[in-house]
Scaffold this motif. Structure first.
Motif, PDB file in Angstrom:
ATOM      1  N   ILE A  19       0.842  -1.194   0.000  1.00  0.00           N
ATOM      2  CA  ILE A  19       0.000   0.000   0.000  1.00  0.00           C
ATOM      3  C   ILE A  19       0.881   1.249   0.000  1.00  0.00           C
ATOM      4  O   ILE A  19       0.604   2.213  -0.721  1.00  0.00           O
ATOM      5  CB  ILE A  19      -0.963  -0.022   1.205  1.00  0.00           C
ATOM      6  CG1 ILE A  19      -2.022  -1.109   1.008  1.00  0.00           C
ATOM      7  CG2 ILE A  19      -1.623   1.332   1.407  1.00  0.00           C
ATOM      8  CD1 ILE A  19      -2.869  -1.377   2.239  1.00  0.00           C
ATOM      9  N   ASP A  20       1.952   1.210   0.809  1.00  0.00           N
ATOM     10  CA  ASP A  20       2.882   2.345   0.836  1.00  0.00           C
ATOM     11  C   ASP A  20       3.490   2.566  -0.535  1.00  0.00           C
ATOM     12  O   ASP A  20       3.654   3.713  -0.997  1.00  0.00           O
ATOM     13  CB  ASP A  20       3.984   2.117   1.867  1.00  0.00           C
ATOM     14  CG  ASP A  20       3.456   2.180   3.295  1.00  0.00           C
ATOM     15  OD1 ASP A  20       4.167   1.690   4.203  1.00  0.00           O
ATOM     16  OD2 ASP A  20       2.363   2.741   3.506  1.00  0.00           O
ATOM     17  N   GLN A  21       3.830   1.475  -1.238  1.00  0.00           N
ATOM     18  CA  GLN A  21       4.387   1.590  -2.581  1.00  0.00           C
ATOM     19  C   GLN A  21       3.349   2.206  -3.521  1.00  0.00           C
ATOM     20  O   GLN A  21       3.679   3.012  -4.394  1.00  0.00           O
ATOM     21  CB  GLN A  21       4.843   0.228  -3.106  1.00  0.00           C
ATOM     22  CG  GLN A  21       6.113  -0.299  -2.452  1.00  0.00           C
ATOM     23  CD  GLN A  21       7.333   0.523  -2.821  1.00  0.00           C
ATOM     24  OE1 GLN A  21       7.462   0.960  -3.952  1.00  0.00           O
ATOM     25  NE2 GLN A  21       8.206   0.761  -1.866  1.00  0.00           N
ATOM     26  N   SER A  22       2.086   1.808  -3.337  1.00  0.00           N
ATOM     27  CA  SER A  22       1.016   2.375  -4.164  1.00  0.00           C
ATOM     28  C   SER A  22       0.883   3.868  -3.902  1.00  0.00           C
ATOM     29  O   SER A  22       0.707   4.660  -4.835  1.00  0.00           O
ATOM     30  CB  SER A  22      -0.306   1.673  -3.879  1.00  0.00           C
ATOM     31  OG  SER A  22      -0.248   0.334  -4.235  1.00  0.00           O
ATOM     32  N   LYS A  23       0.972   4.243  -2.634  1.00  0.00           N
ATOM     33  CA  LYS A  23       0.918   5.669  -2.290  1.00  0.00           C
ATOM     34  C   LYS A  23       2.100   6.408  -2.919  1.00  0.00           C
ATOM     35  O   LYS A  23       1.947   7.527  -3.415  1.00  0.00           O
ATOM     36  CB  LYS A  23       0.912   5.851  -0.776  1.00  0.00           C
ATOM     37  CG  LYS A  23      -0.390   5.439  -0.127  1.00  0.00           C
ATOM     38  CD  LYS A  23      -0.334   5.600   1.385  1.00  0.00           C
ATOM     39  CE  LYS A  23      -1.618   5.126   2.040  1.00  0.00           C
ATOM     40  NZ  LYS A  23      -1.537   5.212   3.509  1.00  0.00           N
ATOM     41  N   LEU A  28       4.429   9.851  -7.036  1.00  0.00           N
ATOM     42  CA  LEU A  28       5.259  10.002  -8.237  1.00  0.00           C
ATOM     43  C   LEU A  28       4.417  10.487  -9.415  1.00  0.00           C
ATOM     44  O   LEU A  28       4.876  11.305 -10.225  1.00  0.00           O
ATOM     45  CB  LEU A  28       5.946   8.678  -8.588  1.00  0.00           C
ATOM     46  CG  LEU A  28       7.051   8.232  -7.644  1.00  0.00           C
ATOM     47  CD1 LEU A  28       7.534   6.839  -8.019  1.00  0.00           C
ATOM     48  CD2 LEU A  28       8.207   9.223  -7.661  1.00  0.00           C
ATOM     49  N   GLN A  29       3.187   9.991  -9.512  1.00  0.00           N
ATOM     50  CA  GLN A  29       2.286  10.445 -10.574  1.00  0.00           C
ATOM     51  C   GLN A  29       2.002  11.930 -10.398  1.00  0.00           C
ATOM     52  O   GLN A  29       1.986  12.688 -11.370  1.00  0.00           O
ATOM     53  CB  GLN A  29       0.980   9.632 -10.541  1.00  0.00           C
ATOM     54  CG  GLN A  29       0.042   9.951 -11.666  1.00  0.00           C
ATOM     55  CD  GLN A  29       0.585   9.549 -13.017  1.00  0.00           C
ATOM     56  OE1 GLN A  29       1.251   8.552 -13.143  1.00  0.00           O
ATOM     57  NE2 GLN A  29       0.316  10.359 -14.027  1.00  0.00           N
ATOM     58  N   GLN A  30       1.785  12.340  -9.138  1.00  0.00           N
ATOM     59  CA  GLN A  30       1.543  13.756  -8.866  1.00  0.00           C
ATOM     60  C   GLN A  30       2.769  14.579  -9.222  1.00  0.00           C
ATOM     61  O   GLN A  30       2.651  15.656  -9.806  1.00  0.00           O
ATOM     62  CB  GLN A  30       1.175  13.950  -7.379  1.00  0.00           C
ATOM     63  CG  GLN A  30       0.826  15.377  -7.015  1.00  0.00           C
ATOM     64  CD  GLN A  30      -0.382  15.897  -7.776  1.00  0.00           C
ATOM     65  OE1 GLN A  30      -1.344  15.180  -7.973  1.00  0.00           O
ATOM     66  NE2 GLN A  30      -0.341  17.130  -8.221  1.00  0.00           N
ATOM     67  N   GLN A  31       3.960  14.047  -8.879  1.00  0.00           N
ATOM     68  CA  GLN A  31       5.192  14.754  -9.231  1.00  0.00           C
ATOM     69  C   GLN A  31       5.335  14.858 -10.740  1.00  0.00           C
ATOM     70  O   GLN A  31       5.763  15.893 -11.265  1.00  0.00           O
ATOM     71  CB  GLN A  31       6.406  14.027  -8.641  1.00  0.00           C
ATOM     72  CG  GLN A  31       6.521  14.153  -7.139  1.00  0.00           C
ATOM     73  CD  GLN A  31       7.689  13.356  -6.583  1.00  0.00           C
ATOM     74  OE1 GLN A  31       8.444  12.751  -7.335  1.00  0.00           O
ATOM     75  NE2 GLN A  31       7.820  13.344  -5.258  1.00  0.00           N
TER      76      GLN A  31
END
Length: 169
Positions: A19-23, A28-31
């Motif tokens: 889940i942390d990796q998904s977050k 990263l997508q936001q970045q």
């Protein structure tokens, strides 16, 4: 985190890591989105500045950074999936072993219980036989003392029926 430390983690902890990796992927997508916005702003600035070569260098650096972040994320996901599969296989092997041991112990307990029941039934039958022998001997003594053949026959008949009822049970 080493393989040994990962193997010691519970399934819930591994899922939490996932889940942390998904977050992190969302971050990263936001970045990436932020970088794309910055890229658009820089393009406007570059257009204003008139330096296409400088803009290309900045864009290449931005895309390279985003691509490296995505590759790192995918590598982490693949590594965690492999480790989770190993842990699942180990847990399945342990479960199978425990199940086999439990079934073996249950079979042993059933066998011992059956033996004990058989012994108890045999002992009860033996005690019943001894009891009825004593009853018939006492009846013989009673008959001899009272010379009552008619009463003895009725009593024997009654006891015989009781014995048959008991034997049937």
């Amino acid at each position: 985190m080493t393989d040994i430390e990962l193997k010691k983690l519970k399934r819930a902890d591994l899922l939490e890591m996932l889940i942390d990796q998904s977050k992190e992927n969302v971050n990263l997508q936001q970045q990436l989105n932020d970088a794309l916005d910055q890229l658009q702003q820089r393009e406007i600035k570059i257009n204003k500045a008139g330096s296409i070569a400088e803009a290309a260098l900045q864009i290449n650096g931005l895309f390279e950074s985003a691509q490296n972040s995505c590759a790192q994320y995918l590598d982490n996901i693949e590594r965690l999936n492999g480790e989770l599969e190993k842990i699942r296989a180990e847990q399945e092997a342990v479960s199978t072993r425990i199940l086999a041991e439990s079934q073996e112990k249950a079979a042993q307990l059933i066998s011992k219980t059956q033996e004990k029941c058989d012994q108890m039934v045999a002992a009860a039958e033996e005690e019943a036989a001894v009891y009825w022998d004593e009853v018939f001997q006492k009846l013989g003594v009673y008959h001899e003392e009272h010379n009552g053949p008619q009463e003895l026959l009725l009593l024997l008949n009654k006891l015989s029926k009781q014995k048959e009822t008991i034997d049937e049970n």
